[in-house]
Motif scaffolding. Structure first.
Motif, short mmCIF file in Angstrom:
data_model
loop_
_atom_site.label_atom_id
_atom_site.label_comp_id
_atom_site.label_asym_id
_atom_site.label_seq_id
_atom_site.Cartn_x
_atom_site.Cartn_y
_atom_site.Cartn_z
N ARG A 76 0.69 -1.10 0.14
CA ARG A 76 0.15 0.04 -0.01
C ARG A 76 0.83 1.16 0.12
O ARG A 76 0.58 2.23 -0.63
CB ARG A 76 -0.87 0.14 1.25
N ARG A 77 1.96 1.02 0.85
CA ARG A 77 2.85 2.57 0.81
C ARG A 77 3.53 2.48 -0.45
O ARG A 77 3.52 3.90 -0.92
CB ARG A 77 3.89 2.26 2.18
N TYR A 78 3.76 1.63 -1.12
CA TYR A 78 4.52 1.82 -2.40
C TYR A 78 3.60 2.36 -3.47
O TYR A 78 4.04 3.13 -4.32
CB TYR A 78 5.06 0.55 -2.97
N THR A 103 3.06 8.52 9.49
CA THR A 103 4.13 7.57 8.82
C THR A 103 4.10 7.51 7.51
O THR A 103 4.92 7.46 6.51
CB THR A 103 3.72 6.27 9.41
N GLY A 104 2.60 7.64 6.99
CA GLY A 104 2.52 7.67 5.42
C GLY A 104 2.91 8.95 4.95
O GLY A 104 3.87 8.77 3.93
N ILE A 105 2.92 10.18 5.42
CA ILE A 105 3.57 11.45 4.95
C ILE A 105 5.10 11.29 5.07
O ILE A 105 5.82 11.53 4.03
CB ILE A 105 3.11 12.53 5.65
N ASP A 128 -5.25 13.97 18.76
CA ASP A 128 -5.06 13.63 19.97
C ASP A 128 -6.68 12.58 20.39
O ASP A 128 -6.61 12.21 21.54
CB ASP A 128 -5.41 14.82 20.98
N TYR A 129 -7.46 12.62 19.42
CA TYR A 129 -8.72 11.65 19.62
C TYR A 129 -9.12 11.35 18.17
O TYR A 129 -8.82 12.03 17.34
CB TYR A 129 -9.86 12.38 20.54
N HIS A 130 -9.63 9.99 18.05
CA HIS A 130 -10.35 9.80 17.11
C HIS A 130 -11.90 10.12 17.10
O HIS A 130 -12.54 9.64 18.01
CB HIS A 130 -10.20 8.06 16.79
N LEU A 180 -3.49 13.53 -3.45
CA LEU A 180 -4.68 13.40 -2.30
C LEU A 180 -4.88 12.10 -1.88
O LEU A 180 -5.56 11.28 -2.61
CB LEU A 180 -6.06 14.05 -2.84
N HIS A 181 -4.37 11.91 -0.60
CA HIS A 181 -4.91 10.48 0.02
C HIS A 181 -5.60 10.89 1.07
O HIS A 181 -5.46 11.52 2.16
CB HIS A 181 -3.29 9.94 0.54
N ILE A 182 -6.78 10.09 1.19
CA ILE A 182 -7.80 10.25 1.99
C ILE A 182 -7.88 8.73 2.87
O ILE A 182 -8.03 7.59 2.28
CB ILE A 182 -9.35 10.40 1.31
N LEU A 184 -9.63 8.35 6.17
CA LEU A 184 -10.22 8.64 7.68
C LEU A 184 -10.83 7.31 8.07
O LEU A 184 -11.52 7.75 9.35
CB LEU A 184 -11.17 9.78 7.31
N ASN A 185 -11.13 6.48 7.53
CA ASN A 185 -11.72 5.21 8.13
C ASN A 185 -13.43 5.45 8.22
O ASN A 185 -13.95 5.04 9.21
CB ASN A 185 -11.21 4.70 9.33
N ASN A 186 -13.80 6.71 7.73
CA ASN A 186 -15.46 6.76 8.03
C ASN A 186 -15.78 7.66 6.62
O ASN A 186 -15.31 8.45 6.26
CB ASN A 186 -15.94 7.63 9.43
N ALA A 187 -17.04 7.06 6.23
CA ALA A 187 -17.56 7.82 5.12
C ALA A 187 -17.96 9.30 4.97
O ALA A 187 -17.47 9.97 4.40
CB ALA A 187 -18.85 6.85 4.39
#
Ligand SMILES: C[S@@+](CC[C@H](N)C(=O)[O-])C[C@H]1O[C@@H](n2cnc3c(N)ncnc32)[C@H](O)[C@@H]1O
Length: 249
Positions: A76-78, A103-105, A128-130, A180-182, A184-187
């Motif tokens: 995925r990172r590649y 880590t991605g950036i 600081d929170y999800h 643009l890398h999205i 967020l794990n939510n729609a």
């Protein structure tokens, strides 16, 4: 010509009996001709595993590993690194929605070398929170934003913006975006980010949706994104890595 690179980790998700799974996969690996990749819910073989033949990428990946998932998601990172290699030639900044530890950036910038990376890279997160209940990652507590800022102390091209999306775009947002890398794990958050950012993505710019092709609790993202892109005459490329990929016309 006949070089085979193998990659294997024990990190995958959605496995009911990890020990048995591992035994079976060990046997499966012994039954294939090589060039296998096992991890991050992938088992492929007879692959070149190009990521693992790219020394700049291996270095960027390994020097940024914070947890076992970071290694498993090498493929995925590649795809991010290769997308960045294209987007770096376009007029526009880089953006990541959903940064977590950064880590991605950092892997993408280090792939080029921070002194050769001449783009601004914007990163948005609450840090600081999800914001989605029950989704908190390890380390998401007071003080994480400060820690991530310190991680990028030497990276003047990185603009980290703390706050809930999409409201936090008001604190700063690039006019033109080439990458643009999205993630967020939510729609809801992802669609709101697309609403805000899509018109800023330049022709030829790339959009990578980290969760698009993941099933189960992530399927809602794909459904919402399919509707959103269909309305604009686009179809997302579903990738075996679980990501979705798109090139702006
Ligand atoms: C999977 S992590 C991002 C991982 C990161 N892209 C990487 O490559 O390591 C998802 C992040 O999205 C953030 N997030 C989710 N919804 C958000 C929203 N509406 N506004 C800001 N951040 C959000 C969470 O706080 C979490 O840190």
């Amino acid at each position: 010509m006949d070089r085979l690179v193998n990659f294997s980790t024990t990190v995958s998700w959605g496995i009911t009996d990890p020990q048995r799974f591992q035994q079976l996969m060990d046997e499966a690996k012994s039954l294939v001709t090589g060039g296998y990749y096992l991890g991050d819910n992938l088992f492929t073989w007879c692959r070149n595993n190009s990521a693992l033949e790219d020394p700049a990428f291996i270095r960027a990946l390994q020097t940024n590993v914070q947890n076992s998932s970071d290694e498993a998601i090498a493929w995925r990172r590649y795809l991010l690194a290769c997308s960045a290699s294209h987007a770096i030639h376009l007029n526009g900044d880089f953006v990541e929605c959903g940064v977590y530890l950064g880590t991605g950036i950092k892997t993408v910038i280090d792939y080029f070398g921070k002194d050769r990376f001449d783009k601004k890279f914007w990163g948005y997160d609450t840090f600081d929170y999800h914001p989605t209940k029950g989704h908190d990652f390890e380390e998401q507590r007071n003080g994480l934003f400060q820690k991530v800022k310190e991680r990028f102390a030497e990276y003047s091209m990185v603009r980290l913006i703390q706050g809930l999306l999409p409201e936090s775009f008001q604190q700063g947002c690039p006019e033109r975006i080439s990458f643009l890398h999205i993630d967020l794990n939510n729609a809801e958050g992802e669609i709101a980010s697309l609403d805000h950012l899509w018109d800023r993505v330049v022709p030829g710019g790339l959009v990578i949706l980290d969760d698009y092709e993941w099933a189960g609790i992530y399927r809602e993202q794909k459904r919402a994104e399919d509707r959103w892109f269909q309305d604009r005459g686009y179809r997302v490329f579903p990738l075996p890595t679980g990501q979705g990929f798109l090139i702006k016309r």
